[in-house]
Design an enzyme around this catalytic site. Sequence first.
Site, mmCIF file in Angstrom:
data_model
loop_
_atom_site.group_PDB
_atom_site.id
_atom_site.type_symbol
_atom_site.label_atom_id
_atom_site.label_comp_id
_atom_site.label_asym_id
_atom_site.label_seq_id
_atom_site.Cartn_x
_atom_site.Cartn_y
_atom_site.Cartn_z
ATOM 1 N N GLU A 34 0.836 -1.213 0.000
ATOM 2 C CA GLU A 34 0.000 0.000 0.000
ATOM 3 C C GLU A 34 0.866 1.257 0.000
ATOM 4 O O GLU A 34 0.571 2.219 -0.688
ATOM 5 C CB GLU A 34 -0.943 0.015 1.206
ATOM 6 C CG GLU A 34 -2.096 -0.980 1.117
ATOM 7 C CD GLU A 34 -2.997 -0.726 -0.085
ATOM 8 O OE1 GLU A 34 -3.216 0.446 -0.447
ATOM 9 O OE2 GLU A 34 -3.472 -1.715 -0.677
ATOM 10 N N CYS A 189 -12.411 2.996 -14.877
ATOM 11 C CA CYS A 189 -12.793 4.407 -14.733
ATOM 12 C C CYS A 189 -11.510 5.229 -14.602
ATOM 13 O O CYS A 189 -11.256 5.863 -13.592
ATOM 14 C CB CYS A 189 -13.697 4.594 -13.518
ATOM 15 S SG CYS A 189 -14.511 6.203 -13.508
ATOM 16 N N CYS A 196 -16.511 3.190 -20.188
ATOM 17 C CA CYS A 196 -17.848 3.058 -19.598
ATOM 18 C C CYS A 196 -18.578 1.811 -20.100
ATOM 19 O O CYS A 196 -19.393 1.239 -19.371
ATOM 20 C CB CYS A 196 -18.667 4.314 -19.878
ATOM 21 S SG CYS A 196 -17.898 5.786 -19.185
ATOM 22 N N CYS A 199 -17.939 -1.009 -17.792
ATOM 23 C CA CYS A 199 -18.030 -0.684 -16.374
ATOM 24 C C CYS A 199 -19.223 -1.389 -15.707
ATOM 25 O O CYS A 199 -20.345 -1.318 -16.204
ATOM 26 C CB CYS A 199 -18.172 0.822 -16.226
ATOM 27 S SG CYS A 199 -18.384 1.328 -14.523
ATOM 28 N N CYS A 205 -24.708 5.441 -13.556
ATOM 29 C CA CYS A 205 -23.638 6.438 -13.439
ATOM 30 C C CYS A 205 -24.099 7.800 -13.981
ATOM 31 O O CYS A 205 -24.500 7.921 -15.140
ATOM 32 C CB CYS A 205 -22.400 5.963 -14.183
ATOM 33 S SG CYS A 205 -21.095 7.195 -14.173
HETATM 34 FE FE1 SF4 Z 1 -16.602 5.695 -14.575
HETATM 35 FE FE2 SF4 Z 1 -19.233 6.024 -14.705
HETATM 36 FE FE3 SF4 Z 1 -17.878 5.412 -16.892
HETATM 37 FE FE4 SF4 Z 1 -18.164 3.621 -14.941
HETATM 38 S S1 SF4 Z 1 -19.781 4.476 -16.227
HETATM 39 S S2 SF4 Z 1 -16.293 4.070 -16.088
HETATM 40 S S3 SF4 Z 1 -18.103 4.926 -13.134
HETATM 41 S S4 SF4 Z 1 -17.679 7.286 -15.695
#
Ligand code: SF4
Length: 341
Positions: A34, A189, A196, A199, A205
């Site tokens: 970390e 992200c 996205c 994601c 989102c």
């Molecule tokens: Fe980031 Fe939202 Fe895109 Fe997901 S959908 S990668 S959280 S901006």
Amino acid sequence: MSFTAPLLAWQGIHGRHDLPWQKTQDAYRIWLSEIMLQQTQVTTVIPYYQRFLDSFPNVIQLAEAPIEKVIEHWAGLGYYARARNLHRCAQQVTEHYGGQFPDDPEKLAELPGIGRSTAAAIAAFAYGKQAAILDGNVKRVLCRHFGIDGFPGLAAVDRKLWLLAESLLPESGIESYTQGLMDLGATVCTRNRPRCTDCPVAADCIARRENRQKELPVARPKKMVPERHSCFVLISDGRGLLLERRPPSGLWGGLLVPPEGEPDAVSSRYGLNILSARHLPPLKHTFTHFKLQIEAVLCHVSPESVVRESGLEWVALEQAADAGVPTPMRKLIRLVANAKD
Ligand code: SF4
């Protein structure tokens, strides 16, 4: 929960599982990774992490090592305060906790070099504690997903983000959830090109829905630069331009500049007979500490109003732009000289 559950499920399938500091609950190893990862990429950290463990297999051996040897092992990772804090932390864990990292995130956060987020990561990974991480990557994910406006460095926004991060913790699977947050920020992200379409939390989102991925998180506000206003009088007798040599220190020190002030004040200062006056297009010039709004007036004076005073020079119009004048004045002079052609 529309964030936590999909993230947990995604981590199981798409998250990272083979990093050298995973599959261990040894707080020493987790802490070491970390700290190394605080400002450094995973690929850079891996060989350092392994070399460190070869030389200092546990916290007591690290505490007993001379600082020079620790720094030597850190050389190339940068941010050397981390290495010094690492050593001090190892000594405190040895001295105060018998070589065993505490499991309480608050106690961990009191140790040198361990902030609140790092303390939470160690407590979650090593001891399964319900503690929320909130490093730069996580702030980016949360600001985008929940559409949080305001620069995250502001205390009020920071507080809001911590509350949010804590409210999202799962009832079980804290290790996978914490890892999932880290993986999402590092691999999906990302700062510049969020993916996205890959994601797991895209459905709700806000940044994605409103196409604000580039705006969020809000960037550090730029410092307000004060604005000043000045009028410069370009005095011409048709052939030359009257320029003033500035004192050596201060703005444009030592350069030639058209007299500064309102036309009436300038003409009475030098006893000039103004035949005509016209405004030139205003200019804006940015200095390091302020912006200068430049108002410029071109005044034609009768040829006999030739001023002879120290610090004042008549310079031929064609040569004035190259006579050691500051950049915005050069622009104005060129405008006047070209209009003459
Ligand atoms: Fe980031 Fe939202 Fe895109 Fe997901 S959908 S990668 S959280 S901006």
